[in-house]
Write a protein that holds these residues in place. Structure first.
Motif, PDB file in Angstrom:
ATOM      1  N   VAL A 172       0.841  -1.200   0.000  1.00 54.18           N
ATOM      2  CA  VAL A 172       0.000   0.000   0.000  1.00 54.18           C
ATOM      3  C   VAL A 172       0.874   1.248   0.000  1.00 54.18           C
ATOM      4  N   TRP A 173       1.909   1.253   0.832  1.00 56.68           N
ATOM      5  CA  TRP A 173       2.809   2.403   0.911  1.00 56.68           C
ATOM      6  C   TRP A 173       3.526   2.636  -0.425  1.00 56.68           C
ATOM      7  N   LEU A 174       4.015   1.560  -1.021  1.00 54.07           N
ATOM      8  CA  LEU A 174       4.807   1.673  -2.244  1.00 54.07           C
ATOM      9  C   LEU A 174       3.970   2.091  -3.447  1.00 54.07           C
ATOM     10  N   THR A 175       2.774   1.523  -3.572  1.00 54.20           N
ATOM     11  CA  THR A 175       1.998   1.680  -4.812  1.00 54.20           C
ATOM     12  C   THR A 175       0.818   2.633  -4.731  1.00 54.20           C
ATOM     13  N   GLY A 176       0.318   2.875  -3.533  1.00 63.76           N
ATOM     14  CA  GLY A 176      -0.856   3.738  -3.402  1.00 63.76           C
ATOM     15  C   GLY A 176      -2.178   2.990  -3.505  1.00 63.76           C
ATOM     16  N   TYR A 177      -2.129   1.681  -3.756  1.00 59.35           N
ATOM     17  CA  TYR A 177      -3.373   0.907  -3.735  1.00 59.35           C
ATOM     18  C   TYR A 177      -3.937   0.941  -2.318  1.00 59.35           C
ATOM     19  N   ASP A 178      -5.273   0.910  -2.195  1.00 58.22           N
ATOM     20  CA  ASP A 178      -5.843   0.648  -0.879  1.00 58.22           C
ATOM     21  C   ASP A 178      -5.974  -0.868  -0.745  1.00 58.22           C
ATOM     22  N   GLN A 179      -6.394  -1.347   0.425  1.00 58.02           N
ATOM     23  CA  GLN A 179      -6.449  -2.791   0.642  1.00 58.02           C
ATOM     24  C   GLN A 179      -7.377  -3.477  -0.359  1.00 58.02           C
ATOM     25  N   ALA A 180      -8.528  -2.879  -0.626  1.00 58.39           N
ATOM     26  CA  ALA A 180      -9.482  -3.475  -1.580  1.00 58.39           C
ATOM     27  C   ALA A 180      -8.894  -3.509  -2.985  1.00 58.39           C
ATOM     28  N   GLY A 181      -8.210  -2.454  -3.382  1.00 58.86           N
ATOM     29  CA  GLY A 181      -7.584  -2.402  -4.703  1.00 58.86           C
ATOM     30  C   GLY A 181      -6.479  -3.425  -4.838  1.00 58.86           C
ATOM     31  N   LEU A 182      -5.709  -3.584  -3.781  1.00 60.60           N
ATOM     32  CA  LEU A 182      -4.633  -4.568  -3.768  1.00 60.60           C
ATOM     33  C   LEU A 182      -5.208  -5.977  -3.922  1.00 60.60           C
ATOM     34  N   GLU A 183      -6.233  -6.278  -3.144  1.00 60.76           N
ATOM     35  CA  GLU A 183      -6.865  -7.598  -3.227  1.00 60.76           C
ATOM     36  C   GLU A 183      -7.490  -7.842  -4.594  1.00 60.76           C
ATOM     37  N   ALA A 184      -8.050  -6.796  -5.201  1.00 61.59           N
ATOM     38  CA  ALA A 184      -8.645  -6.930  -6.539  1.00 61.59           C
ATOM     39  C   ALA A 184      -7.572  -7.248  -7.575  1.00 61.59           C
TER      40      ALA A 184
ATOM     41  N   ASN B  14       4.784   5.920  -4.415  1.00 58.67           N
ATOM     42  CA  ASN B  14       5.282   6.780  -3.352  1.00 58.67           C
ATOM     43  C   ASN B  14       6.595   7.448  -3.769  1.00 58.67           C
ATOM     44  N   PRO B  15       6.645   8.777  -3.723  1.00 56.87           N
ATOM     45  CA  PRO B  15       7.884   9.458  -4.116  1.00 56.87           C
ATOM     46  C   PRO B  15       9.055   9.140  -3.177  1.00 56.87           C
ATOM     47  N   ALA B  16       8.774   8.737  -1.952  1.00 60.60           N
ATOM     48  CA  ALA B  16       9.839   8.410  -0.997  1.00 60.60           C
ATOM     49  C   ALA B  16      10.530   7.100  -1.348  1.00 60.60           C
ATOM     50  N   ARG B  17      10.026   6.370  -2.343  1.00 57.54           N
ATOM     51  CA  ARG B  17      10.656   5.098  -2.724  1.00 57.54           C
ATOM     52  C   ARG B  17      12.056   5.328  -3.277  1.00 57.54           C
ATOM     53  N   ALA B  18      12.347   6.533  -3.722  1.00 52.78           N
ATOM     54  CA  ALA B  18      13.686   6.845  -4.226  1.00 52.78           C
ATOM     55  C   ALA B  18      14.738   6.752  -3.120  1.00 52.78           C
ATOM     56  N   ALA B  19      14.292   6.767  -1.865  1.00 49.67           N
ATOM     57  CA  ALA B  19      15.219   6.652  -0.733  1.00 49.67           C
ATOM     58  C   ALA B  19      15.620   5.203  -0.469  1.00 49.67           C
TER      59      ALA B  19
ATOM     60  N   GLY C  95      13.715  -8.237   9.971  1.00 44.93           N
ATOM     61  CA  GLY C  95      13.306  -7.718  11.271  1.00 44.93           C
ATOM     62  C   GLY C  95      13.384  -6.221  11.438  1.00 44.93           C
ATOM     63  N   ARG C  96      13.587  -5.499  10.360  1.00 43.33           N
ATOM     64  CA  ARG C  96      13.659  -4.043  10.459  1.00 43.33           C
ATOM     65  C   ARG C  96      12.290  -3.495  10.876  1.00 43.33           C
ATOM     66  N   PRO C  97      12.250  -2.468  11.725  1.00 48.33           N
ATOM     67  CA  PRO C  97      10.962  -1.892  12.146  1.00 48.33           C
ATOM     68  C   PRO C  97      10.203  -1.297  10.957  1.00 48.33           C
ATOM     69  N   MET C  98       8.888  -1.404  10.990  1.00 48.82           N
ATOM     70  CA  MET C  98       8.053  -0.904   9.887  1.00 48.82           C
ATOM     71  C   MET C  98       8.279   0.584   9.620  1.00 48.82           C
ATOM     72  N   ALA C  99       8.468   1.378  10.663  1.00 50.41           N
ATOM     73  CA  ALA C  99       8.682   2.814  10.467  1.00 50.41           C
ATOM     74  C   ALA C  99       9.910   3.076   9.607  1.00 50.41           C
ATOM     75  N   LYS C 100      10.949   2.281   9.763  1.00 54.18           N
ATOM     76  CA  LYS C 100      12.158   2.463   8.948  1.00 54.18           C
ATOM     77  C   LYS C 100      11.975   1.887   7.546  1.00 54.18           C
ATOM     78  N   ILE C 101      11.252   0.769   7.453  1.00 53.93           N
ATOM     79  CA  ILE C 101      10.997   0.170   6.135  1.00 53.93           C
ATOM     80  C   ILE C 101      10.224   1.157   5.269  1.00 53.93           C
ATOM     81  N   LEU C 102       9.235   1.820   5.881  1.00 51.46           N
ATOM     82  CA  LEU C 102       8.390   2.761   5.142  1.00 51.46           C
ATOM     83  C   LEU C 102       8.978   4.162   5.100  1.00 51.46           C
ATOM     84  N   ARG C 103      10.275   4.234   5.386  1.00 52.57           N
ATOM     85  CA  ARG C 103      11.026   5.487   5.305  1.00 52.57           C
ATOM     86  C   ARG C 103      10.321   6.608   6.052  1.00 52.57           C
TER      87      ARG C 103
END
Length: 116
Positions: free
Chosen positions: A37-49, A68-73, A107-115
């Motif tokens: 969801v963070w990377l692509t902008g899909y919502d959960q329903a869109g992802l499942e579809a 997500n523009p932050a993916r460049a990081a 095992g990296r924390p989600m906050a760091k994974i999602l930049r």
């Protein structure tokens, strides 16, 4: 120009492998979904579809509502290839996803994974 074989591979066929990799390391499917969801902008329903439709990787990223523009990081290596050095745009998006799933499994924390 012919694309890489992964471009025409169904995202639904690889998604369970991402989830299995995360779960083997004590992480959850919901965390894999949060990354997508963070990377692509899909919502959960869109992802499942998209998964249910058997969408190819190429179409999955082409139809992504808001990459997500932050993916460049996202930097580092996946399978010995530096993510930031991949020139083909679609392959770079796939490598970004691979890198994020690797970080989750390590095992990296989600906050760091999602930049965050």
């Amino acid at each position: 120009m012919a694309g890489h074989r992964i471009y025409s591979t169904s995202f639904a066929s690889v998604y369970p492998l991402y989830v299995a990799k995360a779960e083997r390391k004590g992480r959850q499917k919901a965390e894999v979904d949060a990354i997508l969801v963070w990377l692509t902008g899909y919502d959960q329903a869109g992802l499942e579809a998209e998964i249910a439709a058997g969408t190819t990787f190429e179409a999955f990223f082409a139809r992504a509502p808001a990459l997500n523009p932050a993916r460049a990081a996202i930097t580092g290596t996946v399978c010995g290839v530096r993510v930031e050095a991949v020139e083909e745009p679609l392959m770079r998006e796939i490598r970004y996803l691979d890198k994020l799933i690797d970080e989750l499994a390590k095992g990296r924390p989600m906050a760091k994974i999602l930049r965050g």
